[in-house]
Design an enzyme around this catalytic site. Sequence first.
Site, PDB file in Angstrom:
ATOM      1  N   ARG A  45       0.830  -1.210   0.000  1.00 50.72           N
ATOM      2  CA  ARG A  45       0.000   0.000   0.000  1.00 50.72           C
ATOM      3  C   ARG A  45       0.867   1.265   0.000  1.00 50.72           C
ATOM      4  O   ARG A  45       0.543   2.272  -0.640  1.00 50.72           O
ATOM      5  CB  ARG A  45      -0.910  -0.027   1.235  1.00 50.72           C
ATOM      6  CG  ARG A  45      -1.965   1.057   1.243  1.00 50.72           C
ATOM      7  CD  ARG A  45      -3.086   0.747   2.224  1.00 50.72           C
ATOM      8  NE  ARG A  45      -3.984   1.873   2.309  1.00 50.72           N
ATOM      9  CZ  ARG A  45      -4.178   2.598   3.415  1.00 50.72           C
ATOM     10  NH1 ARG A  45      -3.543   2.293   4.532  1.00 50.72           N
ATOM     11  NH2 ARG A  45      -4.997   3.624   3.401  1.00 50.72           N
ATOM     12  N   HIS A  49       0.600   4.383  -2.611  1.00 52.27           N
ATOM     13  CA  HIS A  49       0.372   5.753  -2.149  1.00 52.27           C
ATOM     14  C   HIS A  49       1.537   6.662  -2.540  1.00 52.27           C
ATOM     15  O   HIS A  49       1.344   7.847  -2.789  1.00 52.27           O
ATOM     16  CB  HIS A  49       0.158   5.788  -0.632  1.00 52.27           C
ATOM     17  CG  HIS A  49      -1.239   5.430  -0.228  1.00 52.27           C
ATOM     18  ND1 HIS A  49      -2.019   6.238   0.569  1.00 52.27           N
ATOM     19  CD2 HIS A  49      -2.004   4.352  -0.525  1.00 52.27           C
ATOM     20  CE1 HIS A  49      -3.203   5.660   0.756  1.00 52.27           C
ATOM     21  NE2 HIS A  49      -3.214   4.513   0.095  1.00 52.27           N
ATOM     22  N   GLY A  55       4.681  10.816  -8.127  1.00 52.40           N
ATOM     23  CA  GLY A  55       5.356   9.713  -8.802  1.00 52.40           C
ATOM     24  C   GLY A  55       6.100   8.824  -7.810  1.00 52.40           C
ATOM     25  O   GLY A  55       6.172   9.114  -6.618  1.00 52.40           O
ATOM     26  N   SER A  59       8.667  10.005  -1.887  1.00 51.49           N
ATOM     27  CA  SER A  59       8.287  11.249  -1.200  1.00 51.49           C
ATOM     28  C   SER A  59       7.388  10.966  -0.002  1.00 51.49           C
ATOM     29  O   SER A  59       7.345  11.736   0.955  1.00 51.49           O
ATOM     30  CB  SER A  59       7.595  12.223  -2.170  1.00 51.49           C
ATOM     31  OG  SER A  59       6.557  11.575  -2.888  1.00 51.49           O
ATOM     32  N   ASN A  76      -3.207   9.577   4.202  1.00 51.61           N
ATOM     33  CA  ASN A  76      -2.046   8.727   4.464  1.00 51.61           C
ATOM     34  C   ASN A  76      -1.885   8.366   5.935  1.00 51.61           C
ATOM     35  O   ASN A  76      -1.010   7.573   6.288  1.00 51.61           O
ATOM     36  CB  ASN A  76      -0.765   9.395   3.960  1.00 51.61           C
ATOM     37  CG  ASN A  76      -0.626   9.274   2.444  1.00 51.61           C
ATOM     38  OD1 ASN A  76      -1.147   8.345   1.838  1.00 51.61           O
ATOM     39  ND2 ASN A  76       0.069  10.218   1.831  1.00 51.61           N
ATOM     40  N   HIS A 176      -6.266  -5.790  -2.764  1.00 54.17           N
ATOM     41  CA  HIS A 176      -7.162  -5.927  -1.604  1.00 54.17           C
ATOM     42  C   HIS A 176      -7.439  -7.395  -1.261  1.00 54.17           C
ATOM     43  O   HIS A 176      -8.287  -7.686  -0.437  1.00 54.17           O
ATOM     44  CB  HIS A 176      -8.482  -5.178  -1.853  1.00 54.17           C
ATOM     45  CG  HIS A 176      -8.333  -3.696  -1.749  1.00 54.17           C
ATOM     46  ND1 HIS A 176      -9.374  -2.818  -2.011  1.00 54.17           N
ATOM     47  CD2 HIS A 176      -7.273  -2.927  -1.405  1.00 54.17           C
ATOM     48  CE1 HIS A 176      -8.945  -1.571  -1.839  1.00 54.17           C
ATOM     49  NE2 HIS A 176      -7.678  -1.619  -1.470  1.00 54.17           N
ATOM     50  N   THR A 177      -6.701  -8.306  -1.881  1.00 54.00           N
ATOM     51  CA  THR A 177      -6.757  -9.708  -1.485  1.00 54.00           C
ATOM     52  C   THR A 177      -5.992  -9.913  -0.172  1.00 54.00           C
ATOM     53  O   THR A 177      -6.062 -10.967   0.446  1.00 54.00           O
ATOM     54  CB  THR A 177      -6.182 -10.614  -2.598  1.00 54.00           C
ATOM     55  OG1 THR A 177      -6.273 -11.973  -2.180  1.00 54.00           O
ATOM     56  CG2 THR A 177      -4.726 -10.306  -2.909  1.00 54.00           C
TER      57      THR A 177
END
Length: 305
Positions: A45, A49, A55, A59, A76, A176-177
Amino acid sequence: MVFQGEGKLVQNFYGSSCSNVEQIVRQAVQNKLSQTLITIPATLRLFFHDCFVEGCDASVMIASPSGDAEKDAQDNLSLAGDGFDTVVKAKQAVEAACPGKVSCADILALAARDVVVLAGGPNFNVELGRRDGLISKASRVDGNLPSPNFDLNALTSIFAKNGLSQTDMIALSGAHTIGASHCNRFADRLFSSSGVDSSLNRAYAEQLKQACPRNVDPNVVVQLDPTTPNTFDNVYYQNLIDGKGLFKSDEILFTSSASKSTVVEFANNGVEFNAAFVAAMRKLGRVGVKTGRAGEIRRDCSAFN
């Protein structure tokens, strides 16, 4: 020395400067995973994000003393600390072997691949050569990440903004598995004035209500895939067909005619899903990359040099 064009990533980028970077990162990820299972969804994840804001340039890793970096944005705040810790530990291990050579952005991209493999998902080559970004602002996050309430058009357009097709979006939703969500991210599907969301499987909705009653402790989480929550597989799509998509943005993939056939295809064919996921991850890894002289190679992933 092969000349690398602007924005061009290559598989063996560190062949001469840090030839065993992949083994070092994978070992660090395995060590972290042996301490906590959350390592897998948290790291995957985090990569997503990161890439969707500025990109794929790490960051999202920056810590700001004034609390206004990317990681401090509302969207976040739910990123698990274990994902950050995975990258930090891997970076420390890489720095010990090849100081100042490998970017945090590349380490995050490698770690994201490694957690997929360690959860039973497909292995794939990761293109490298990203440099770390020099901008990390909370104000730049808003509106750039998909929300659990998005409909198909909103999902498709936010992915398109990053050069990803609708099929890429459906395949990446398959992440999301694994992982979990706080109750407040889907409570409106259980407790709205019009009752339970009609696209939810009735028995599943009752289970969710028991796990997430009104005024539940905000720290309670529910698995995104109630069937095989710790395995990277195509069961997520089978769940959607059964009305067991946790978010509106999950279930909408099956209830919308434009995306339904792809969901059914992935549900019936794990090999096809894996191939589509790998293709989408490679495209995701190219989003907004800094190469050549852009950006920097951070010494510490949480601070600009």
